[in-house]
Design a protein around this motif. Sequence first.
Motif, PDB file in Angstrom:
ATOM      1  N   SER A 169      16.859 -16.439 -45.897  1.00 10.77           N
ATOM      2  CA  SER A 169      15.939 -16.903 -46.927  1.00 10.77           C
ATOM      3  C   SER A 169      15.067 -18.021 -46.380  1.00 10.77           C
ATOM      4  CB  SER A 169      16.677 -17.348 -48.190  1.00 10.77           C
ATOM      5  OG  SER A 169      17.704 -18.235 -47.908  1.00 10.77           O
ATOM      6  N   SER A 170      13.953 -18.216 -47.055  1.00 12.64           N
ATOM      7  CA  SER A 170      13.037 -19.289 -46.684  1.00 12.64           C
ATOM      8  C   SER A 170      12.454 -19.874 -47.963  1.00 12.64           C
ATOM      9  CB  SER A 170      11.925 -18.769 -45.769  1.00 12.64           C
ATOM     10  OG  SER A 170      11.170 -17.777 -46.435  1.00 12.64           O
ATOM     11  N   PHE A 171      12.063 -21.135 -47.880  1.00 15.60           N
ATOM     12  CA  PHE A 171      11.512 -21.830 -49.041  1.00 15.60           C
ATOM     13  C   PHE A 171      10.838 -23.112 -48.581  1.00 15.60           C
ATOM     14  CE2 PHE A 171      15.690 -23.553 -48.370  1.00 15.60           C
ATOM     15  CZ  PHE A 171      15.537 -24.916 -48.563  1.00 15.60           C
ATOM     16  N   ARG A 172      10.123 -23.721 -49.497  1.00 15.43           N
ATOM     17  CA  ARG A 172       9.562 -25.053 -49.290  1.00 15.43           C
ATOM     18  C   ARG A 172      10.072 -25.939 -50.417  1.00 15.43           C
ATOM     19  NH1 ARG A 172       3.638 -25.440 -48.969  1.00 15.43           N
ATOM     20  NH2 ARG A 172       3.710 -24.184 -50.828  1.00 15.43           N
ATOM     21  N   PRO A 173      10.441 -27.173 -50.127  1.00 15.35           N
ATOM     22  CA  PRO A 173      10.914 -28.065 -51.184  1.00 15.35           C
ATOM     23  C   PRO A 173       9.743 -28.539 -52.047  1.00 15.35           C
ATOM     24  CG  PRO A 173      10.786 -29.259 -49.118  1.00 15.35           C
ATOM     25  CD  PRO A 173      10.481 -27.812 -48.805  1.00 15.35           C
ATOM     26  N   LYS A 174      10.001 -28.717 -53.331  1.00 17.11           N
ATOM     27  CA  LYS A 174       8.977 -29.277 -54.213  1.00 17.11           C
ATOM     28  C   LYS A 174       8.859 -30.777 -54.005  1.00 17.11           C
ATOM     29  CE  LYS A 174       9.219 -25.905 -57.973  1.00 17.11           C
ATOM     30  NZ  LYS A 174       9.565 -25.684 -59.389  1.00 17.11           N
ATOM     31  N   VAL A 175       9.961 -31.419 -53.602  1.00 13.09           N
ATOM     32  CA  VAL A 175       9.989 -32.863 -53.401  1.00 13.09           C
ATOM     33  C   VAL A 175       9.960 -33.159 -51.900  1.00 13.09           C
ATOM     34  CG1 VAL A 175      11.324 -34.977 -53.807  1.00 13.09           C
ATOM     35  CG2 VAL A 175      11.331 -33.136 -55.521  1.00 13.09           C
ATOM     36  N   PRO A 176       8.957 -33.904 -51.430  1.00 10.22           N
ATOM     37  CA  PRO A 176       8.876 -34.216 -50.003  1.00 10.22           C
ATOM     38  C   PRO A 176      10.163 -34.889 -49.508  1.00 10.22           C
ATOM     39  CG  PRO A 176       6.872 -34.905 -51.143  1.00 10.22           C
ATOM     40  CD  PRO A 176       7.865 -34.501 -52.198  1.00 10.22           C
ATOM     41  N   GLY A 177      10.588 -34.493 -48.308  1.00 11.04           N
ATOM     42  CA  GLY A 177      11.759 -35.094 -47.704  1.00 11.04           C
ATOM     43  C   GLY A 177      13.089 -34.498 -48.133  1.00 11.04           C
ATOM     44  N   MET A 178      13.083 -33.572 -49.069  1.00 12.37           N
ATOM     45  CA  MET A 178      14.326 -33.003 -49.584  1.00 12.37           C
ATOM     46  C   MET A 178      14.677 -31.643 -48.973  1.00 12.37           C
ATOM     47  SD  MET A 178      15.576 -35.257 -51.549  1.00 12.37           S
ATOM     48  CE  MET A 178      16.796 -34.396 -52.523  1.00 12.37           C
ATOM     49  N   GLY A 179      13.835 -31.135 -48.090  1.00 11.71           N
ATOM     50  CA  GLY A 179      14.053 -29.813 -47.515  1.00 11.71           C
ATOM     51  C   GLY A 179      15.393 -29.658 -46.829  1.00 11.71           C
ATOM     52  N   GLY A 180      15.771 -30.645 -46.018  1.00  8.03           N
ATOM     53  CA  GLY A 180      17.042 -30.567 -45.291  1.00  8.03           C
ATOM     54  C   GLY A 180      18.237 -30.534 -46.223  1.00  8.03           C
ATOM     55  N   LEU A 181      18.209 -31.345 -47.258  1.00  2.00           N
ATOM     56  CA  LEU A 181      19.308 -31.371 -48.225  1.00  2.00           C
ATOM     57  C   LEU A 181      19.422 -30.031 -48.948  1.00  2.00           C
ATOM     58  CD1 LEU A 181      21.522 -32.821 -49.856  1.00  2.00           C
ATOM     59  CD2 LEU A 181      19.721 -33.589 -51.410  1.00  2.00           C
ATOM     60  N   TYR A 182      18.290 -29.497 -49.415  1.00  2.00           N
ATOM     61  CA  TYR A 182      18.311 -28.206 -50.099  1.00  2.00           C
ATOM     62  C   TYR A 182      18.769 -27.098 -49.151  1.00  2.00           C
ATOM     63  CZ  TYR A 182      15.710 -30.397 -53.914  1.00  2.00           C
ATOM     64  OH  TYR A 182      15.330 -31.202 -54.940  1.00  2.00           O
ATOM     65  N   ARG A 183      18.312 -27.160 -47.893  1.00  2.00           N
ATOM     66  CA  ARG A 183      18.708 -26.135 -46.909  1.00  2.00           C
ATOM     67  C   ARG A 183      20.218 -26.168 -46.688  1.00  2.00           C
ATOM     68  NH1 ARG A 183      16.476 -27.971 -42.677  1.00  2.00           N
ATOM     69  NH2 ARG A 183      18.416 -28.712 -41.764  1.00  2.00           N
ATOM     70  N   ARG A 184      20.795 -27.352 -46.494  1.00  2.00           N
ATOM     71  CA  ARG A 184      22.238 -27.450 -46.270  1.00  2.00           C
ATOM     72  C   ARG A 184      23.028 -26.952 -47.483  1.00  2.00           C
ATOM     73  NH1 ARG A 184      20.273 -31.978 -43.820  1.00  2.00           N
ATOM     74  NH2 ARG A 184      20.758 -33.371 -45.564  1.00  2.00           N
ATOM     75  N   THR A 185      22.597 -27.359 -48.663  1.00  2.00           N
ATOM     76  CA  THR A 185      23.291 -26.943 -49.888  1.00  2.00           C
ATOM     77  C   THR A 185      23.193 -25.432 -50.085  1.00  2.00           C
ATOM     78  OG1 THR A 185      22.857 -29.084 -50.891  1.00  2.00           O
ATOM     79  CG2 THR A 185      23.404 -27.278 -52.390  1.00  2.00           C
ATOM     80  N   LEU A 186      21.992 -24.901 -49.924  1.00  2.00           N
ATOM     81  CA  LEU A 186      21.801 -23.457 -50.105  1.00  2.00           C
ATOM     82  C   LEU A 186      22.478 -22.645 -49.006  1.00  2.00           C
ATOM     83  CD1 LEU A 186      18.131 -23.269 -51.411  1.00  2.00           C
ATOM     84  CD2 LEU A 186      20.204 -22.576 -52.633  1.00  2.00           C
ATOM     85  N   THR A 187      22.526 -23.167 -47.784  1.00  2.00           N
ATOM     86  CA  THR A 187      23.208 -22.449 -46.710  1.00  2.00           C
ATOM     87  C   THR A 187      24.681 -22.260 -47.057  1.00  2.00           C
ATOM     88  OG1 THR A 187      21.679 -23.230 -45.010  1.00  2.00           O
ATOM     89  CG2 THR A 187      23.851 -22.502 -44.260  1.00  2.00           C
ATOM     90  N   THR A 188      25.321 -23.309 -47.545  1.00  2.00           N
ATOM     91  CA  THR A 188      26.729 -23.213 -47.947  1.00  2.00           C
ATOM     92  C   THR A 188      26.896 -22.202 -49.073  1.00  2.00           C
ATOM     93  OG1 THR A 188      27.162 -25.480 -47.265  1.00  2.00           O
ATOM     94  CG2 THR A 188      28.701 -24.518 -48.856  1.00  2.00           C
TER      95      THR A 188
END
Length: 151
Positions: free
Chosen positions: A109-128
Motif C-alpha cells: 500500500s501507499s499513501f500520503r499523510p494529511k498532517v506533515p511529519g506524521m508519515g513515518g508514524l502512520y507507516r509504522r502503525t499501518l505496517t503492523t
Amino acid sequence: MGVQRIDVSATTTAPAAAVYALLRDGASWPGWSPLGSFELESPGEDGGESVGAVRVFRTGRTTSRERIVELVPDRRLSYVLVSGLAIKDYRADVDLTEGPDGTTIRWRSSFRPKVPGMGGLYRRTLTTFIQRCADGLARATSEAHPRPNAR
C-alpha cells in the motif's frame, strides 16, 4: 509530503482461489484480521463486492470506508481509502502468487499523510496492522487447506 509505502507478505498452504475467496468476502475479514466489523455500504458495478463497491470496516472507534478498484480473480484485490484515517491517496494491492507449496500473499500500500511529519508514524502503525491482516489471512486459509503430509 512524501509518499509512504508498505510492503508485507505471508505464505499459506492454501491455493490462491481459496485465499482470494476470503479476501473478496468482506464479511469474513473480522474473523481473520484485527478488524471488528464489516458492512457493505454500496454494491459495485456488478453487484455485491465487485469493482466500485464501498466496504465499511470498524475497529474500536475507527471506521474506514474503502472502495474496491480492481479485481483479478485468484490473483489480485485492490482498494482505495474513501474516508476514516488521517491519510490521503491510500491504495492497497493484495497480490496472490501460487506456487507448489501454497500461495504467497503480498499486501502493498501507499499513501500520503494529511498532517506533515506524521508519515513515518502512520507507516509504522499501518505496517503492523496490515502484517496482522496478511498473517491472519494466511493462517485462516492454511487451517482450511492444510498441506498434505510429505511421504
